[in-house]
Design a protein around this motif. Structure first.
Motif, mmCIF file in Angstrom:
data_model
loop_
_atom_site.group_PDB
_atom_site.id
_atom_site.type_symbol
_atom_site.label_atom_id
_atom_site.label_comp_id
_atom_site.label_asym_id
_atom_site.label_seq_id
_atom_site.Cartn_x
_atom_site.Cartn_y
_atom_site.Cartn_z
ATOM 1 N N GLU A 53 46.799 -46.186 77.219
ATOM 2 C CA GLU A 53 45.746 -46.144 78.242
ATOM 3 C C GLU A 53 44.358 -45.895 77.652
ATOM 4 O O GLU A 53 43.386 -45.753 78.383
ATOM 5 N N GLN A 54 44.261 -45.873 76.308
ATOM 6 C CA GLN A 54 42.950 -45.595 75.702
ATOM 7 C C GLN A 54 41.907 -46.616 76.115
ATOM 8 O O GLN A 54 40.750 -46.272 76.326
ATOM 9 N N SER A 55 42.336 -47.858 76.264
ATOM 10 C CA SER A 55 41.366 -48.875 76.628
ATOM 11 C C SER A 55 40.724 -48.540 77.979
ATOM 12 O O SER A 55 39.501 -48.583 78.129
ATOM 13 N N SER A 56 41.544 -48.162 78.953
ATOM 14 C CA SER A 56 40.962 -47.901 80.277
ATOM 15 C C SER A 56 40.211 -46.566 80.321
ATOM 16 O O SER A 56 39.187 -46.462 80.980
ATOM 17 N N VAL A 57 40.696 -45.540 79.607
ATOM 18 C CA VAL A 57 39.924 -44.289 79.672
ATOM 19 C C VAL A 57 38.591 -44.421 78.927
ATOM 20 O O VAL A 57 37.591 -43.830 79.342
ATOM 21 N N ILE A 58 38.570 -45.226 77.876
ATOM 22 C CA ILE A 58 37.280 -45.409 77.184
ATOM 23 C C ILE A 58 36.310 -46.139 78.114
ATOM 24 O O ILE A 58 35.111 -45.842 78.141
ATOM 25 N N SER A 59 36.828 -47.059 78.919
ATOM 26 C CA SER A 59 35.929 -47.710 79.895
ATOM 27 C C SER A 59 35.352 -46.651 80.832
ATOM 28 O O SER A 59 34.178 -46.722 81.210
ATOM 29 N N ASP A 60 36.163 -45.665 81.213
ATOM 30 C CA ASP A 60 35.645 -44.578 82.059
ATOM 31 C C ASP A 60 34.581 -43.766 81.318
ATOM 32 O O ASP A 60 33.576 -43.351 81.890
ATOM 33 N N THR A 61 34.835 -43.522 80.031
ATOM 34 C CA THR A 61 33.866 -42.741 79.235
ATOM 35 C C THR A 61 32.512 -43.456 79.200
ATOM 36 O O THR A 61 31.459 -42.833 79.274
ATOM 37 N N LEU A 62 32.577 -44.780 79.113
ATOM 38 C CA LEU A 62 31.332 -45.556 78.993
ATOM 39 C C LEU A 62 30.652 -45.772 80.340
ATOM 40 O O LEU A 62 29.436 -45.945 80.409
ATOM 41 N N MET A 63 31.464 -45.726 81.388
ATOM 42 C CA MET A 63 30.968 -46.169 82.693
ATOM 43 C C MET A 63 29.720 -45.416 83.168
ATOM 44 O O MET A 63 29.663 -44.186 83.129
ATOM 45 N N GLY A 64 28.732 -46.183 83.568
ATOM 46 C CA GLY A 64 27.502 -45.593 84.096
ATOM 47 C C GLY A 64 26.600 -45.031 83.015
ATOM 48 O O GLY A 64 25.542 -44.474 83.300
ATOM 49 N N ARG A 65 27.030 -45.128 81.745
ATOM 50 C CA ARG A 65 26.238 -44.512 80.687
ATOM 51 C C ARG A 65 25.566 -45.547 79.775
ATOM 52 O O ARG A 65 24.837 -45.184 78.859
ATOM 53 N N LEU A 66 25.845 -46.832 80.028
ATOM 54 C CA LEU A 66 25.250 -47.871 79.179
ATOM 55 C C LEU A 66 24.300 -48.741 79.969
ATOM 56 O O LEU A 66 24.649 -49.220 81.047
ATOM 57 N N SER A 67 23.105 -48.950 79.438
ATOM 58 C CA SER A 67 22.291 -50.050 79.965
ATOM 59 C C SER A 67 22.073 -50.968 78.771
ATOM 60 O O SER A 67 22.572 -50.685 77.682
ATOM 61 N N ASP A 68 21.337 -52.066 78.930
ATOM 62 C CA ASP A 68 21.238 -52.993 77.802
ATOM 63 C C ASP A 68 20.523 -52.386 76.601
ATOM 64 O O ASP A 68 20.822 -52.702 75.463
ATOM 65 N N ASP A 69 19.567 -51.495 76.871
ATOM 66 C CA ASP A 69 18.779 -51.011 75.735
ATOM 67 C C ASP A 69 18.743 -49.500 75.573
ATOM 68 O O ASP A 69 18.025 -48.970 74.756
ATOM 69 N N GLU A 70 19.518 -48.788 76.417
ATOM 70 C CA GLU A 70 19.557 -47.330 76.197
ATOM 71 C C GLU A 70 20.837 -46.720 76.738
ATOM 72 O O GLU A 70 21.548 -47.317 77.533
ATOM 73 N N ILE A 71 21.076 -45.500 76.281
ATOM 74 C CA ILE A 71 22.238 -44.736 76.754
ATOM 75 C C ILE A 71 21.743 -43.751 77.809
ATOM 76 O O ILE A 71 20.695 -43.126 77.643
ATOM 77 N N LEU A 72 22.499 -43.646 78.891
ATOM 78 C CA LEU A 72 22.095 -42.752 79.975
ATOM 79 C C LEU A 72 23.056 -41.572 80.040
ATOM 80 O O LEU A 72 24.260 -41.768 80.196
ATOM 81 N N PHE A 73 22.524 -40.387 79.879
ATOM 82 C CA PHE A 73 23.326 -39.179 80.073
ATOM 83 C C PHE A 73 22.643 -38.349 81.155
ATOM 84 O O PHE A 73 21.755 -37.547 80.856
ATOM 85 N N ASP A 74 23.062 -38.556 82.421
ATOM 86 C CA ASP A 74 22.458 -37.795 83.526
ATOM 87 C C ASP A 74 22.585 -36.297 83.285
ATOM 88 O O ASP A 74 21.783 -35.503 83.768
ATOM 89 N N GLU A 75 23.644 -35.931 82.558
ATOM 90 C CA GLU A 75 23.931 -34.517 82.372
ATOM 91 C C GLU A 75 23.010 -33.831 81.366
ATOM 92 O O GLU A 75 23.027 -32.617 81.243
ATOM 93 N N LEU A 76 22.181 -34.611 80.645
ATOM 94 C CA LEU A 76 21.290 -33.989 79.650
ATOM 95 C C LEU A 76 19.843 -34.045 80.105
ATOM 96 O O LEU A 76 19.374 -35.083 80.577
ATOM 97 N N ASP A 77 19.167 -32.933 79.906
ATOM 98 C CA ASP A 77 17.745 -32.884 80.175
ATOM 99 C C ASP A 77 17.028 -33.727 79.120
ATOM 100 O O ASP A 77 17.398 -33.683 77.941
ATOM 101 N N LYS A 78 16.027 -34.490 79.525
ATOM 102 C CA LYS A 78 15.339 -35.388 78.570
ATOM 103 C C LYS A 78 14.791 -34.639 77.345
ATOM 104 O O LYS A 78 14.697 -35.186 76.258
ATOM 105 N N SER A 79 14.432 -33.351 77.554
ATOM 106 C CA SER A 79 13.824 -32.611 76.435
ATOM 107 C C SER A 79 14.868 -31.849 75.612
ATOM 108 O O SER A 79 14.522 -31.048 74.739
ATOM 109 N N PHE A 80 16.143 -32.111 75.881
ATOM 110 C CA PHE A 80 17.210 -31.304 75.258
ATOM 111 C C PHE A 80 17.140 -31.309 73.723
ATOM 112 O O PHE A 80 17.418 -30.301 73.080
ATOM 113 N N PHE A 81 16.760 -32.433 73.137
ATOM 114 C CA PHE A 81 16.783 -32.515 71.671
ATOM 115 C C PHE A 81 15.419 -32.232 71.019
ATOM 116 O O PHE A 81 15.289 -32.293 69.805
ATOM 117 N N ASP A 82 14.426 -31.899 71.868
ATOM 118 C CA ASP A 82 13.116 -31.542 71.292
ATOM 119 C C ASP A 82 13.298 -30.298 70.419
ATOM 120 O O ASP A 82 14.086 -29.414 70.756
#
Ligand code: M6R
Length: 604
Positions: free
Chosen positions: A260-289
């Motif tokens: 089932e790794q194929s389907s759970v990895i799709s879940d891991t990726l879901m909603g977090r990929l756009s064409d040119d950036e990674i989206l992590f709603d759970e992280l504050d934009k300044s987290f890595f400053d």
């Protein structure tokens, strides 16, 4: 992982829903709920934690005539495991349960909020019910509204919806997440997200295909395909073996989890990929400053994913990075600087050694992040930020899909940081995002590969030990391959950097020493090849895992040809998991519960 049940019939609907949910407990969950519609009466109950809490809440509630009902066990992905986030989600006069992830939920939610709709939960699921009720106002009937709702959803879903407008109907839709319907001679209809709740209740089942949607009443089952054509049910006999059903027909939970790794990895990726950036709603934009260094801390398999991540942090994010085994870190009075981000990795979020290091980092005033599979676990509650891996419950003691999803999260995290810090070009980031999209297919188990590994495994049962060797990220992968084999076969195995063999271990080489050699085409191929040749010249028995033929090997497990080393990494990971599984099976061991090991190590 979330579970779904539904029922239409004259028996005690509450009891049927609760016992169906009980059959899904093995999948893991952190809250549960049911909604029952009997005539005009709508009743709904939700509880956090185990089903016993839901049973307690429903103890004074009964249904004794015809009723319809839906139920759900939730494994939190969007939003904490709270009662408000538990399913069923409510609208003005309708309820919904949902498995999967609605990728475009944020956009739909925004539009609905602009219409003045108030959301109660933090879930993606809640948009479904409000969208449905909005459509209900402009369509002629509930089915039309449901159909139009589904058309607007992107992502993976198995959905059951009930509404007072049609009090004898359950609406359903399936795309990417499993769902089936079962029937019996008593004219009852059962829905579930896997076979086990239906065993003993139904004799025939229909597994819905992706794109299927429709409605069910006491007398009708109308299923439409994605082209809106009415479909004939494909009724199959239901197995009577519950344990086999829980394992989805696989011999072991570990095997199921590898598949089932194929389907759970799709879940891991879901909603977090756009064409040119990674989206992590759970992280504050300044987290890595202001972060100049990263320290990763973990145990066992999670430590191996941390090691893999450390290569990426220096290569892609250009941040100095070190990795520590948690049990060592605890007692060596480490120096901790405030500009270091402390990352702990844990499938369970409860491993005592790792948890202690997180406490130490917090006390030292470091910013902390946890990469974890279990929401609301001790580490998730303690860390400043959390990225969930979304692997679903892992039952096999030997971790497989947890590792795969952790590495995927770290790959995404690196592209996220690289974009912010401009350490990779936009073209490179987009290219790597396309590669991430290929990971689910790279980990799909090929029948021919599994068959070959089954046959080969008989040659690797005796001898005086195994060396798993690799370079770069294939070194942590080699460590992980060796750990898998040790755990479930009880054979001695070591993971080693290929280039390090000549500094000692090569003295062990003889035909009884088995070398499992990771030979990727896209990472230090020539270097790794000469290291393997050195072992071959000393007569070690060699099994090469590679996309290219290698005449110095005794055995060869072929992987697909990719232009990128990470895709080779993921396919090799599956080969190594299957190899330990098949060796363990031949030795007659308990694959899922190996001796001396526990799934979650909450003691020192
Ligand atoms: O839950 P965690 O990821 O913190 O667990 C860490 C280790 O105990 C765990 O990975 C263990 O090594 C597995 N049995 C490996 O298969």
């Amino acid at each position: 992982m979330c579970g779904i049940v539904g029922y239409i019939g004259k028996k005690n609907t509450k009891e049927i829903l609760l016992s169906g949910l009980k059959e899904l407990e093995y999948r893991g969950y952190d809250s549960a709920g049911i909604a029952v519609l009997s005539g005009d009466d709508f009743s709904s109950f939700k509880a956090v934690g185990k089903l016993i809490n839901l049973e307690e809440k429903t103890k004074n509630f009964t249904t004794d005539s015809f009723a319809i009902g839906i139920g759900h066990t939730r494994w939190a992905t969007h939003g904490k495991p709270t009662e408000l986030n538990a399913h069923p989600h409510i609208g003005e006069s309708s309820y919904v349960v949902h498995n999967g992830i609605i990728e475009n939920y944020a956009q739909i939610k925004k539009e609905l909020e602009n219409d003045g709709i108030k959301f109660l939960s933090q879930t993606d699921t809640e948009v479904i019910i409000h969208l449905f009720e909005k459509k209900l106002k402009t369509t002629t009937n509930a089915f039309e509204a449901f159909k139009k709702t589904i058309e607007d959803l992107e992502g993976a879903y198995a959905i059951l919806l009930v509404t007072k407008n049609e009090p004898k109907t359950i609406f359903f839709a399936k795309n990417g997440s499993p769902m089936l319907i079962g029937i019996n001679e008593e004219n009852e209809k059962y829905f579930a997200s896997s076979d086990s709740p239906l065993i003993g209740q139904c004799n025939k089942v229909n597994y819905f295909d992706d794109g299927d949607y429709g409605y069910v009443t006491e007398d009708t089952i109308n299923v439409y395909n994605s082209a809106h054509k009415l479909k004939k049910l494909n009724l199959l006999e239901l197995s009577t073996n519950k344990l086999l059903a829980q394992k989805d027909g696989f011999r072991f939970f570990m095997e199921k989890e590898i598949y089932e790794q194929s389907s759970v990895i799709s879940d891991t990726l879901m909603g977090r990929l756009s064409d040119d950036e990674i989206l992590f709603d759970e992280l504050d934009k300044s987290f890595f400053d202001d972060i100049n260094e990263i320290k990763l801390c973990a145990c066992g398999t999670s430590y191996h994913s941390a090691l893999t991540a450390s290569y990426m942090f220096e290569r892609y994010s250009k941040i100095r990075c070190s990795v520590e085994v948690a049990s060592e870190f605890r007692y060596r009075k480490p120096l901790m600087d405030k500009d270091t981000l402390f990352i702990v990795i844990s499938q369970s979020g409860e491993t005592a050694d790792t948890l202690e290091t997180l406490k130490m980092a917090k006390e030292a005033g470091l910013k902390t992040l946890v990469v974890c599979n279990v929401d609301n676990s001790s580490m998730v509650r303690l860390a400043d930020a959390c990225i969930l891996t979304r692997a679903g419950i892992e039952k096999g003691v030997a971790s497989t899909k947890a590792f795969a999803t952790q590495v995927v999260v770290f790959w995404m995290l690196n592209l996220y940081i690289a974009k912010q810090k401009k350490t990779l070009s936009s073209q490179e980031i987009s290219k790597q995002i396309s590669l991430l999209r290929e990971v689910p297919s790279s980990v799909k188990v090929k029948d021919t590969t599994h068959e070959k590994i089954k046959r080969l495994s008989k040659r690797y049962l005796y001898g005086h030990g195994f060396f798993f060797i690799g370079r770069d990220v294939f070194y942590p992968l080699a460590l992980e391959g060796a750990l898998k084999l040790k755990e479930i076969s009880y054979l001695h195995a070591e993971g080693y950097p290929s280039g390090e063999m000549k500094h000692g271990p090569i003295a062990l080489a003889d035909p009884e020493l088995f070398t499992i050699a990771l030979l990727p085409k896209n990472m230090l191929y020539e270097k790794a090849k000469s290291n393997i040749e050195e072992l071959s010249a000393r007569d070690s028995t060699i099994c090469a895992i590679s996309a290219t033929e290698f005449d110095k090997a005794d055995d060869h497990i072929m992987i697909s040809s990719y232009d990128n080393y990470m895709l080779e990494f993921f396919e090799m990971m599956v080969v190594l998991q299957l190899l330990s599984l098949e060796i363990s099976v031949r030795l007659g061991n308990d694959v899922d519960m190996p001796r001396n090991l526990a799934k979650s190590v909450t003691v020192e």
